[in-house]
Each structure stands twice: as C-alpha cells, then as structure tokens.
Design a protein around this motif. Structure first.
Motif, PDB file in Angstrom:
ATOM      1  N   ALA A 155       1.293  12.679  -3.262  1.00  0.00           N
ATOM      2  CA  ALA A 155       0.332  13.194  -2.284  1.00  0.00           C
ATOM      3  C   ALA A 155      -1.020  13.460  -2.942  1.00  0.00           C
ATOM      4  O   ALA A 155      -2.079  13.147  -2.374  1.00  0.00           O
ATOM      5  CB  ALA A 155       0.874  14.471  -1.649  1.00  0.00           C
ATOM      6  N   GLU A 156      -0.997  14.018  -4.151  1.00  0.00           N
ATOM      7  CA  GLU A 156      -2.240  14.275  -4.873  1.00  0.00           C
ATOM      8  C   GLU A 156      -2.948  12.965  -5.230  1.00  0.00           C
ATOM      9  O   GLU A 156      -4.171  12.838  -5.093  1.00  0.00           O
ATOM     10  CB  GLU A 156      -1.952  15.075  -6.141  1.00  0.00           C
ATOM     11  N   ALA A 157      -2.173  11.992  -5.689  1.00  0.00           N
ATOM     12  CA  ALA A 157      -2.765  10.697  -6.055  1.00  0.00           C
ATOM     13  C   ALA A 157      -3.413  10.043  -4.845  1.00  0.00           C
ATOM     14  O   ALA A 157      -4.547   9.529  -4.925  1.00  0.00           O
ATOM     15  CB  ALA A 157      -1.698   9.793  -6.660  1.00  0.00           C
ATOM     16  N   ARG A 158      -2.724  10.048  -3.712  1.00  0.00           N
ATOM     17  CA  ARG A 158      -3.263   9.420  -2.509  1.00  0.00           C
ATOM     18  C   ARG A 158      -4.466  10.187  -1.972  1.00  0.00           C
ATOM     19  O   ARG A 158      -5.358   9.608  -1.346  1.00  0.00           O
ATOM     20  CB  ARG A 158      -2.170   9.335  -1.438  1.00  0.00           C
ATOM     21  N   ARG A 159      -4.484  11.479  -2.210  1.00  0.00           N
ATOM     22  CA  ARG A 159      -5.627  12.283  -1.773  1.00  0.00           C
ATOM     23  C   ARG A 159      -6.894  11.890  -2.533  1.00  0.00           C
ATOM     24  O   ARG A 159      -7.997  11.912  -1.973  1.00  0.00           O
ATOM     25  CB  ARG A 159      -5.306  13.771  -2.017  1.00  0.00           C
ATOM     26  N   LEU A 160      -6.733  11.512  -3.786  1.00  0.00           N
ATOM     27  CA  LEU A 160      -7.885  11.259  -4.634  1.00  0.00           C
ATOM     28  C   LEU A 160      -8.369   9.819  -4.613  1.00  0.00           C
ATOM     29  O   LEU A 160      -9.548   9.564  -4.861  1.00  0.00           O
ATOM     30  CB  LEU A 160      -7.567  11.639  -6.084  1.00  0.00           C
ATOM     31  N   ALA A 161      -7.462   8.859  -4.378  1.00  0.00           N
ATOM     32  CA  ALA A 161      -7.850   7.448  -4.525  1.00  0.00           C
ATOM     33  C   ALA A 161      -7.000   6.559  -3.634  1.00  0.00           C
ATOM     34  O   ALA A 161      -5.845   6.874  -3.346  1.00  0.00           O
ATOM     35  CB  ALA A 161      -7.696   7.010  -5.981  1.00  0.00           C
ATOM     36  N   PRO A 162      -7.537   5.407  -3.223  1.00  0.00           N
ATOM     37  CA  PRO A 162      -6.761   4.474  -2.400  1.00  0.00           C
ATOM     38  C   PRO A 162      -5.768   3.642  -3.205  1.00  0.00           C
ATOM     39  O   PRO A 162      -4.939   2.962  -2.611  1.00  0.00           O
ATOM     40  CB  PRO A 162      -7.846   3.584  -1.784  1.00  0.00           C
ATOM     41  N   GLU A 163      -5.858   3.690  -4.537  1.00  0.00           N
ATOM     42  CA  GLU A 163      -4.990   2.856  -5.373  1.00  0.00           C
ATOM     43  C   GLU A 163      -4.299   3.704  -6.433  1.00  0.00           C
ATOM     44  O   GLU A 163      -4.898   4.628  -6.998  1.00  0.00           O
ATOM     45  CB  GLU A 163      -5.815   1.759  -6.052  1.00  0.00           C
ATOM     46  N   LEU A 164      -3.034   3.380  -6.692  1.00  0.00           N
ATOM     47  CA  LEU A 164      -2.251   4.062  -7.716  1.00  0.00           C
ATOM     48  C   LEU A 164      -1.591   3.019  -8.605  1.00  0.00           C
ATOM     49  O   LEU A 164      -0.958   2.082  -8.113  1.00  0.00           O
ATOM     50  CB  LEU A 164      -1.170   4.939  -7.065  1.00  0.00           C
ATOM     51  N   VAL A 165      -1.742   3.162  -9.918  1.00  0.00           N
ATOM     52  CA  VAL A 165      -1.069   2.303 -10.884  1.00  0.00           C
ATOM     53  C   VAL A 165      -0.138   3.171 -11.724  1.00  0.00           C
ATOM     54  O   VAL A 165      -0.584   4.162 -12.320  1.00  0.00           O
ATOM     55  CB  VAL A 165      -2.071   1.563 -11.790  1.00  0.00           C
ATOM     56  N   VAL A 166       1.136   2.809 -11.748  1.00  0.00           N
ATOM     57  CA  VAL A 166       2.151   3.565 -12.492  1.00  0.00           C
ATOM     58  C   VAL A 166       2.758   2.675 -13.566  1.00  0.00           C
ATOM     59  O   VAL A 166       3.246   1.582 -13.277  1.00  0.00           O
ATOM     60  CB  VAL A 166       3.262   4.080 -11.555  1.00  0.00           C
ATOM     61  N   ARG A 205       8.554  -0.169  -4.098  1.00  0.00           N
ATOM     62  CA  ARG A 205       9.036   0.354  -2.811  1.00  0.00           C
ATOM     63  C   ARG A 205       8.920   1.874  -2.776  1.00  0.00           C
ATOM     64  O   ARG A 205       8.539   2.458  -1.756  1.00  0.00           O
ATOM     65  CB  ARG A 205      10.477  -0.088  -2.563  1.00  0.00           C
ATOM     66  N   GLU A 206       9.268   2.513  -3.874  1.00  0.00           N
ATOM     67  CA  GLU A 206       9.217   3.973  -3.936  1.00  0.00           C
ATOM     68  C   GLU A 206       7.788   4.492  -3.781  1.00  0.00           C
ATOM     69  O   GLU A 206       7.569   5.566  -3.228  1.00  0.00           O
ATOM     70  CB  GLU A 206       9.805   4.435  -5.272  1.00  0.00           C
ATOM     71  N   LEU A 207       6.839   3.710  -4.262  1.00  0.00           N
ATOM     72  CA  LEU A 207       5.439   4.110  -4.166  1.00  0.00           C
ATOM     73  C   LEU A 207       4.819   3.740  -2.827  1.00  0.00           C
ATOM     74  O   LEU A 207       3.648   4.017  -2.593  1.00  0.00           O
ATOM     75  CB  LEU A 207       4.635   3.460  -5.296  1.00  0.00           C
ATOM     76  N   GLY A 208       5.601   3.088  -1.960  1.00  0.00           N
ATOM     77  CA  GLY A 208       5.097   2.710  -0.642  1.00  0.00           C
ATOM     78  C   GLY A 208       4.593   1.295  -0.559  1.00  0.00           C
ATOM     79  O   GLY A 208       3.852   0.946   0.360  1.00  0.00           O
ATOM     80  N   GLY A 209       5.005   0.455  -1.524  1.00  0.00           N
ATOM     81  CA  GLY A 209       4.579  -0.940  -1.543  1.00  0.00           C
ATOM     82  C   GLY A 209       3.580  -1.194  -2.655  1.00  0.00           C
ATOM     83  O   GLY A 209       2.908  -0.277  -3.123  1.00  0.00           O
ATOM     84  N   GLY A 210       3.510  -2.445  -3.090  1.00  0.00           N
ATOM     85  CA  GLY A 210       2.557  -2.780  -4.134  1.00  0.00           C
ATOM     86  C   GLY A 210       2.934  -4.052  -4.857  1.00  0.00           C
ATOM     87  O   GLY A 210       3.857  -4.770  -4.453  1.00  0.00           O
ATOM     88  N   GLU A 211       2.226  -4.321  -5.959  1.00  0.00           N
ATOM     89  CA  GLU A 211       2.451  -5.523  -6.739  1.00  0.00           C
ATOM     90  C   GLU A 211       2.771  -5.177  -8.187  1.00  0.00           C
ATOM     91  O   GLU A 211       2.341  -4.143  -8.697  1.00  0.00           O
ATOM     92  CB  GLU A 211       1.206  -6.423  -6.704  1.00  0.00           C
ATOM     93  N   THR A 212       3.512  -6.068  -8.830  1.00  0.00           N
ATOM     94  CA  THR A 212       3.852  -5.878 -10.231  1.00  0.00           C
ATOM     95  C   THR A 212       2.682  -6.316 -11.107  1.00  0.00           C
ATOM     96  O   THR A 212       2.207  -7.440 -11.003  1.00  0.00           O
ATOM     97  CB  THR A 212       5.117  -6.678 -10.597  1.00  0.00           C
TER      98      THR A 212
END
Length: 224
Positions: A155-166, A205-212
């Motif tokens: 929630a904090e990550a999404r609040r701050l930016a439209p993109e998350l890289v883990v 999937r856990e992050l809500g979708g994305g690419e490797t």
C-alpha cells in the motif's frame, strides 16, 4: 517533495535473537541487527567471509547479470526501500533516494553509491507524500515481510509511485518457499529470520501483475 523526516513506527522484520528475546516488535533490536551486520553485509554478495566456502554455482555471474538488468531499466525517479549498503542501489538508473532504518547501513551506502540521496526511515511508514516517485524499488526486503506487513508495504509503495520493482531470492530445490532461518553474524550473535523464496510468475501475481526483469537460480526481479 515531502519532508524526509522518518515517522517512528516499529518494524516487524525479524523474530528473536540468540537470547530468546522477542525482537519482532522492537525497532531498537532490529536496528541493532542491521547495525551489526552493515560492515559485513556485502560479504553475502561477494562470496567473502562466512560465504567464501559455500557452494553457490554461478553466483557471481548472476550477481553481475542482476546488476546489468537493473541498470537496463528505464531511468526514473526511484525510491530504494531498505536499500541496505547500496550494493544494488548504485545500479539503478535515474534520480535515486535510498531509505533504510539503519544509519550504519546508510553509511556503507553513501560510500559505494554516492550518486544517490539517502534517508533514514521506516520502510512500512514511508515519509514521503503521495506520488513522490516514479518507481519504488526494493531488494531482499519483501521476502522478510509477514502477513499484514506485506499489505502495508504494498500500500505504501503504490501510494508513492505507479511502478514497483522487487528483487528477491529465487525458489530452488534446496529451500522451502517459506522458512524460519538462523542467521549468524561474524561477531557470533545468532538471529532468527523469516524468509520467503519466489518464482517470478508467482511473485508477479502476488504484486498484482507485472513482468519478469530477471530470473535465475539465485535471484528473481519483477516489475509491477
């Protein structure tokens, strides 16, 4: 940009230390762990110290390839959460702010990633205004979060930016997806750590979708 003064909330990253004390809800104990480990943390990446004798086929090649993959991301204003010693921070393209709760870790980060700005703060209560960044990045932090703390971080990550890289540890045959591990530092202290390992598709999937971004025997990186 928002004030860089960290809000004070307890982190719940670790479990108990070698004396059986509950450190999960003690910010001071968690910071003590990081402060102790800071000078030796990069031995894990570099295969030095306690890690010199470990059999990790292809490890150094993957460390280098992971750095190259991160450097290949589009430049962006990035917040590196739980940046640690800055070992991966230095590869991130664009304007970068590194955040960690440990001042000892930040001292190491300033030395090896001097082009970034560093802030001491709580990774679960990020001290920035909504939309302050283009990207939130975190490495080897998400896999230590349990239950509600995962949701708080996302929630904090999404609040701050439209993109998350883990970036985190890859699931392989010699580990369980979820473990309690004993970590021993060079000073002999022993700490219990909660740890998860990931397959890239499952992490996406856990992050809500994305690419490797990267997938190897030792590391995965997902851009969501």
């Amino acid at each position: 940009m928002a004030s860089m003064v960290a809000r004070s909330r307890p982190s719940e990253k670790f479990g108990t230390d070698s004396r059986g004390r509950d450190t999960a809800r003690s910010l001071g104990s968690v910071k003590a762990y990081y402060d102790r480990r800071a000078p030796e943390y990069d031995e894990w990446y570099r295969g030095a110290g306690r890690f010199a004798e470990r059999d990790r086929p292809g490890w150094q090649q993957e460390v280098e390839a992971l750095g190259d993959a991160l450097a290949g991301l589009p430049p962006a204003r990035t917040l590196d959460v739980a940046c640690g010693t800055g070992f991966l921070t230095r590869h991130l393209p664009g304007e970068v702010v590194g955040l960690d709760q440990s001042e000892s870790m930040l001292e190491e980060a300033r030395r090896q990633g001097p082009n970034a700005t560093y802030v001491q703060g709580d990774a679960l209560a990020l001290p920035f205004e909504d939309g302050s960044f283009d990207r939130v990045f975190t490495a080897h932090f998400y896999g230590h979060l349990e239950g509600d703390d995962r949701e708080r971080f996302l929630a904090e990550a999404r609040r701050l930016a439209p993109e998350l890289v883990v970036v985190d540890s890859a699931l392989r045959e010699d580990v369980d997806p979820e473990e309690r591990q004993e970590r021993v530092l060079n000073d002999g202290s022993s700490w219990e750590v909660y740890k998860r390992y990931f397959e890239p598709d499952a992490l996406a999937r856990e992050l809500g979708g994305g690419e490797t971004v990267f997938s190897g025997r030792w590391f995965v990186a997902v851009r969501s």
